[in-house]
Design a protein around this motif. Structure first.
Motif, short mmCIF file in Angstrom:
data_model
loop_
_atom_site.label_atom_id
_atom_site.label_comp_id
_atom_site.label_asym_id
_atom_site.label_seq_id
_atom_site.Cartn_x
_atom_site.Cartn_y
_atom_site.Cartn_z
N SER B 150 22.59 -63.62 14.65
CA SER B 150 23.44 -64.73 14.17
C SER B 150 22.76 -65.48 13.03
O SER B 150 21.58 -65.26 12.75
CB SER B 150 23.79 -65.66 15.34
OG SER B 150 22.61 -66.13 15.92
N GLU B 179 28.97 -64.55 13.44
CA GLU B 179 29.09 -65.87 12.80
C GLU B 179 29.86 -66.84 13.69
O GLU B 179 30.89 -66.47 14.26
CB GLU B 179 29.87 -65.75 11.46
CG GLU B 179 29.22 -64.82 10.45
CD GLU B 179 28.08 -65.46 9.67
OE1 GLU B 179 27.86 -66.67 9.83
OE2 GLU B 179 27.40 -64.71 8.93
N ASN B 198 23.64 -69.97 16.90
CA ASN B 198 23.31 -69.71 15.49
C ASN B 198 21.91 -69.15 15.30
O ASN B 198 21.52 -68.82 14.20
CB ASN B 198 23.46 -71.00 14.68
CG ASN B 198 24.92 -71.33 14.48
OD1 ASN B 198 25.76 -70.42 14.40
ND2 ASN B 198 25.22 -72.60 14.44
#
Lengths: 220, 396
Positions: B150, B179, B198
């Motif tokens: 990510s 994403e 993330n």
């Protein structure tokens, strides 16, 4: 003509009862006038003064200030009149306790939109005229009654008004201070500012060029 | 004008400080409760969205007693294999942990966040990467685990490159990126959050982890079963547990979410009542204080009017003055709440801050405006009724 009242009547309703404070008063104040309005308590002299100063409106009759009917003035214009055309001196001095003498004198100048430097100049000039230059940083409670009334007069004088309306200006002062304050008002008058003094003291009225006596809402 | 305004605030500092103090306390209460209530509501919503419509026939497997920790890995895996043997069942779990990469890590502190998962789990939650894309494959006798990285790791890991997990020696091959994806933060219970991943590498469990004690103990509570979960399956799970001296429970995900919703609703109800009480009490106190000060200093209005202020100006001053005090109280409470959130645990910080900025702040701003209006009205009425001639009549 600075102020002109024609057949002015003022009625109040107090406790459900109608009170006629003024019953058709005619008076005119001209440039350089020194007028004393005398009369017993409740005769309507303070009401007359507050109508002259646009603090109150007449129930009937014509009130003209600066050759213009006061009814045509907006609230803001009336406020501006009180900031730089008409000034008041009150019996209880009407100074703001939390502000210094300087800040009290500054109030009408701020409201009139006078610039900072000019304000300072005028305050110092007025304070010098009244002999209170060394009192400017003091708060009212730190001053004597006579000094407080001088600050009040300096405030009235600083905006260079056309007329000073003084409501019992010596009512809270001793004989010495009364004399001094009236001499100051006489000097101011000699410089061209009209002075209207409401009083019930003959000694004070004696300083005026013209005396108007009021009784029961009428000029007698 | 500005000078008169500033002087007025400074010269009335006792009143200013009292009003500021009460306002600060009530706005902080509003900030605190609004952030928590809205955050709870949003997070339950996110939880529902994360599991989608499947939550009603989705169950989570939890172990509540393990007799022998040493064999727990094999024992739990035995149960999982039994569950997976049912063709009408989709089951899988995950573990979030740190691990080093031989090719990238300089020392043992140089770790990367991994999400190890059963590929089936991705099909349960409807992830952007399908379970099939995560299935291991063998090439020249070596097993490779397809991995997806990510945002934060995009520039560190190269596509189609092979990396080695230091702890297990498992080979991962980067197949793509993910994403703006959400993942469940740990075990599903009353405090569970859906978080952004993330900074993670998504990969299936290496074979060695399937019987590893620590890994398997970590996955119960994060192991989901979807499909025809009937009494016979529950009985079968319990039986595998009895054989290996492990006690399991199966909880319905939909019910857990509903229970959480109900709990949040109760808490929210209490907090809203408390916030409104604090707000009303402090507003009433402020009105009383302001009116007392106005009454004590009413002559000041008369003086100001006699020397050039109109009533409209005085009212405008008064409102601006209150608005400034309220604005200052708002800023102070905003800074304090922001600080309080910064002191929260890391996993709570991001969602709380997001709720605080996007929801609580506009809401409290509306409350500030409303409070200012409420405390201004009595003052305005009083000033409007005030006759400056009172000042003259008092003394003649």
């Amino acid at each position: 003509m600075i102020i002109e009242l024609k057949d002015v009547k003022k009625e109040y309703v107090a406790g459900g009862e109608k009170i006629e404070a003024l019953k058709g008063v005619n008076i005119s104040i001209n440039r350089g006038d020194f007028v004393a309005i005398t009369g017993s308590s409740g005769s309507g002299k303070t009401t007359l003064l507050s109508i002259m100063g646009c603090m109150e409106t007449a129930t009937e009759g014509d009130v003209r200030i600066g050759n213009r009917d006061v009814d045509t003035y907006s609230d803001r214009e009336k406020s501006l009149l009180r900031a730089n055309y008409i000034s008041f001196v009150f019996q209880n001095f009407a100074l703001m306790d939390k502000y210094t003498a300087y800040e009290n004198i500054e109030l009408p100048l701020l409201n009139a939109g006078v610039k900072r430097r000019e304000r300072k100049k005028r305050i110092h000039w007025a304070a010098e005229q009244l002999g209170i230059k060394d009192q400017l940083e003091k708060r009212p409670r730190e001053m004597s009654g006579g000094q407080q009334q001088r600050v009040a007069i300096a405030r009235a004088l600083a905006s260079s008004p056309q007329v000073i309306l003084a409501d019992e200006p010596t009512g809270a002062l001793d004989v010495d201070n009364t004399k001094k304050i009236m001499e100051i008002l006489t000097d101011i008058n000699k410089c061209g500012t009209a002075v209207v003094v409401v009083t019930h003291e003959k000694e004070v009225a004696a300083y005026a060029k013209r005396t108007i006596r009021m009784e029961d809402g009428c000029i007698v | 004008m500005i000078k008169i305004f500033i002087l007025n605030i400074l010269r009335n500092r006792v009143r200013t400080l009292i009003v500021l103090g009460f306002s600060f306390f009530s706005f902080l209460t509003c900030f605190y409760f609004a952030t928590n209530i809205i955050n709870n509501y949003l997070q339950v919503g996110q939880l529902g969205a994360y599991f989608g419509e499947s939550s009603s026939d989705l169950y989570v497997l939890k172990e509540i007693y393990v007799e022998d920790d040493a064999s727990a890995g094999e024992d739990i895996n035995y149960t999982k294999e039994t569950i997976k043997s049912h063709k009408d069942i989709l089951a899988g779990g995950f573990e979030q942990t740190d691990a080093g990469i031989d090719e990238l890590s300089v020392d043992w502190r140089d770790n990367y966040n991994f999400i190890f998962t059963d590929p089936e789990y991705l099909d349960i939650i409807g992830f952007s990467v399908s379970g099939a894309e995560l299935l291991p494959f063998v090439l020249d006798g070596v097993t490779y685990l397809p991995a997806f990285v990510s945002g934060k790791y995009k520039d560190i890991f190269e596509k189609d490159q092979i990396y080695t997990i230091d702890r297990t020696g498992a080979k991962i091959i980067i197949k793509g990126t993910i994403e703006n994806e959400k993942w469940l933060d740990g075990f599903l219970d009353g405090k569970t959050r859906v978080v952004d991943i993330n900074d993670s590498i998504l990969v299936s469990f290496p074979d060695v982890d399937k019987t590893d004690n620590m890994t398997q103990l970590s996955t119960t509570g994060c192991y989901y079963i979807k499909g025809n979960v009937d009494a016979s399956l529950v009985e079968e799970i319990e039986k595998t547990g009895d054989e290996r001296n492990i006690k399991y429970v199966l909880d319905n995900v939909g019910e857990i979410i509903r229970e959480q919703e109900a709990r949040d609703k109760d808490t929210a109800g209490f907090q809203i009542k408390l916030a409104i009480t604090v707000l009303i009490c402090s507003a009433l106190t402020e009105i009383a204080i302001i009116l007392a000060f106005i009454f004590l200093g009413q002559e000041e209005f008369g003086i100001k009017m006699a020397f050039g202020n109109s009533k409209k100006q005085i009212i405008a001053f008064t409102i601006t003055e209150y608005l400034s005090i309220m604005g200052l109280a708002f800023i102070l409470s905003f800074i304090t709440e922001n600080k309080l959130i910064s002191n929260e645990q890391e996993y709570m910080r991001a969602p709380l801050k997001s709720t605080f900025y996007h929801w609580a702040t506009p809401l409290v701003l509306c409350i500030v405006i409303l409070t200012t209006i409420c405390i201004s009205i009595p003052s305005i009425i009083y000033i409007k009724k005030y006759n400056p001639c009172e000042m003259m009549r008092d003394v003649t």
